[in-house]
Design a protein around this motif. Structure first.
Motif, PDB file in Angstrom:
ATOM      1  N   LYS A 149       2.985  -4.986  -0.380  1.00 24.51           N
ATOM      2  CA  LYS A 149       3.252  -5.820   0.784  1.00 24.51           C
ATOM      3  C   LYS A 149       4.508  -6.618   0.476  1.00 24.51           C
ATOM      4  CE  LYS A 149       0.709  -9.481   1.870  1.00 24.51           C
ATOM      5  NZ  LYS A 149      -0.407 -10.307   2.433  1.00 24.51           N
ATOM      6  N   THR A 153      10.364  -2.287   2.974  1.00 30.48           N
ATOM      7  CA  THR A 153       9.075  -2.940   3.203  1.00 30.48           C
ATOM      8  C   THR A 153       9.046  -3.539   4.605  1.00 30.48           C
ATOM      9  OG1 THR A 153       9.858  -5.048   2.268  1.00 30.48           O
ATOM     10  CG2 THR A 153       8.837  -3.480   0.755  1.00 30.48           C
ATOM     11  N   ILE A 154       7.838  -3.741   5.090  1.00 34.44           N
ATOM     12  CA  ILE A 154       7.618  -4.412   6.374  1.00 34.44           C
ATOM     13  C   ILE A 154       7.044  -5.783   6.060  1.00 34.44           C
ATOM     14  CG2 ILE A 154       6.423  -4.322   8.593  1.00 34.44           C
ATOM     15  CD1 ILE A 154       6.203  -1.278   8.185  1.00 34.44           C
ATOM     16  N   ARG A 191       1.266   0.784  -3.610  1.00 38.20           N
ATOM     17  CA  ARG A 191       0.600   0.053  -2.540  1.00 38.20           C
ATOM     18  C   ARG A 191       1.151  -1.362  -2.569  1.00 38.20           C
ATOM     19  NH1 ARG A 191      -1.582   0.542   2.424  1.00 38.20           N
ATOM     20  NH2 ARG A 191      -3.204  -1.015   2.805  1.00 38.20           N
ATOM     21  N   GLN A 250       5.105  -8.787   5.399  1.00 38.14           N
ATOM     22  CA  GLN A 250       3.702  -9.204   5.470  1.00 38.14           C
ATOM     23  C   GLN A 250       2.758  -8.085   5.910  1.00 38.14           C
ATOM     24  OE1 GLN A 250       3.104 -12.098   3.987  1.00 38.14           O
ATOM     25  NE2 GLN A 250       5.339 -12.139   3.764  1.00 38.14           N
ATOM     26  N   GLU A 251       3.125  -6.840   5.674  1.00 37.44           N
ATOM     27  CA  GLU A 251       2.235  -5.711   5.970  1.00 37.44           C
ATOM     28  C   GLU A 251       2.057  -4.856   4.730  1.00 37.44           C
ATOM     29  OE1 GLU A 251       2.875  -3.262   9.343  1.00 37.44           O
ATOM     30  OE2 GLU A 251       3.427  -4.928  10.664  1.00 37.44           O
ATOM     31  N   TRP A 252       0.801  -4.472   4.465  1.00 40.83           N
ATOM     32  CA  TRP A 252       0.529  -3.561   3.364  1.00 40.83           C
ATOM     33  C   TRP A 252       0.928  -2.146   3.768  1.00 40.83           C
ATOM     34  CZ3 TRP A 252      -0.339  -5.016  -1.417  1.00 40.83           C
ATOM     35  CH2 TRP A 252      -0.919  -6.257  -1.660  1.00 40.83           C
ATOM     36  N   VAL A 253       1.664  -1.472   2.897  1.00 43.58           N
ATOM     37  CA  VAL A 253       2.062  -0.089   3.138  1.00 43.58           C
ATOM     38  C   VAL A 253       1.908   0.694   1.837  1.00 43.58           C
ATOM     39  CG1 VAL A 253       3.659  -0.617   5.018  1.00 43.58           C
ATOM     40  CG2 VAL A 253       4.488  -0.588   2.648  1.00 43.58           C
TER      41      VAL A 253
END
Length: 224
Positions: free
Chosen positions: A126, A153-154, A124, A156-159
């Motif tokens: 960011k 990764t994207i 999990r 500033q987005e949590w993935v």
């Protein structure tokens, strides 16, 4: 490379890295005899969670340490620290001195992790839009074969990144090993997160930018 492109290599950080990961047997023995040793905690999955960085963990520095290109003469510099409900793998990655990678790695687990009942690892995270790697090792030697998985990764987005064990690529110093055996998930010795200018076999990581980077990690879990 011209002289002006070279930067000062930090011998002190090089030595700290080798001693933290106990890669020099004689030095490791001397440290334990004189100063004692604080082994990494015995780690086993708790409710399918290996690391929950959302909770304060005073033992973090006993388990995770920076492993940057200083070990091969580079000048990249990273850290792995708790910060506002997550661990931050961050720093400066530089291609100077033929370097170009930064990483955070656990010390070897003793006993090793038995993850044979699981399908893979879930992260999990960011990130900052760059491509990172997770590496697992099932041998306790310092420079052993690793099993790698690259993930994007994207910014500033949590993935949530799910990484099946069967899709991890056997590599040795970023060179794939097509004839190597599969990962032994019943004997995981260490985990490593990495940002590198290289993908595999000399190919460049197309989602890599030298300079400041940050990958925030809330949790590392396993799944079935």
């Amino acid at each position: 490379m011209s002289q002006r492109d070279r930067q000062m290599w930090d011998a002190g950080r090089f030595w700290q890295t080798l001693t933290y990961f106990e890669t020099i047997p004689v030095v490791s023995w001397f440290q334990k005899m004189v100063f004692g040793s604080t082994p990494p905690p015995n780690l086993q999955p708790q409710a399918d969670v290996l690391f929950d960085f959302r909770q304060s963990n005073a033992a973090l520095n006993q388990t995770w340490g920076a492993l940057d290109d200083v070990v091969m003469g580079g000048v990249s510099n990273s850290s792995f620290q708790l910060n506002e409900g997550a661990a931050s793998f961050s720093g400066i990655v530089s291609t100077a001195n033929s370097g170009g990678f930064a990483s955070a790695r656990t010390r070897n687990f003793e006993p090793p992790l038995n993850l044979a009942a699981y399908t893979g690892v879930a992260l999990r995270v960011k990130g900052d839009g760059q491509r990172y790697k997770l590496l697992l090792r099932d041998e306790d030697s310092w420079d052993s074969l690793a099993y790698a998985y690259s993930f994007d990764t994207i910014a500033q987005e949590w993935v949530t990144i799910q990484i099946p064990f069967v899709q991890m690529v056997p590599v040795f110093r970023a060179k794939t090993q097509p004839t190597a055996r599969s990962l032994n998930s019943a004997q995981i010795r260490s985990l490593q997160l990495m940002l590198s200018k290289f993908e595999y076999d000399g190919a460049l990581n197309l989602h890599f930018t030298p300079g400041a980077f940050c990958l925030r990690v809330e949790a590392i879990e396993v799944y079935k």
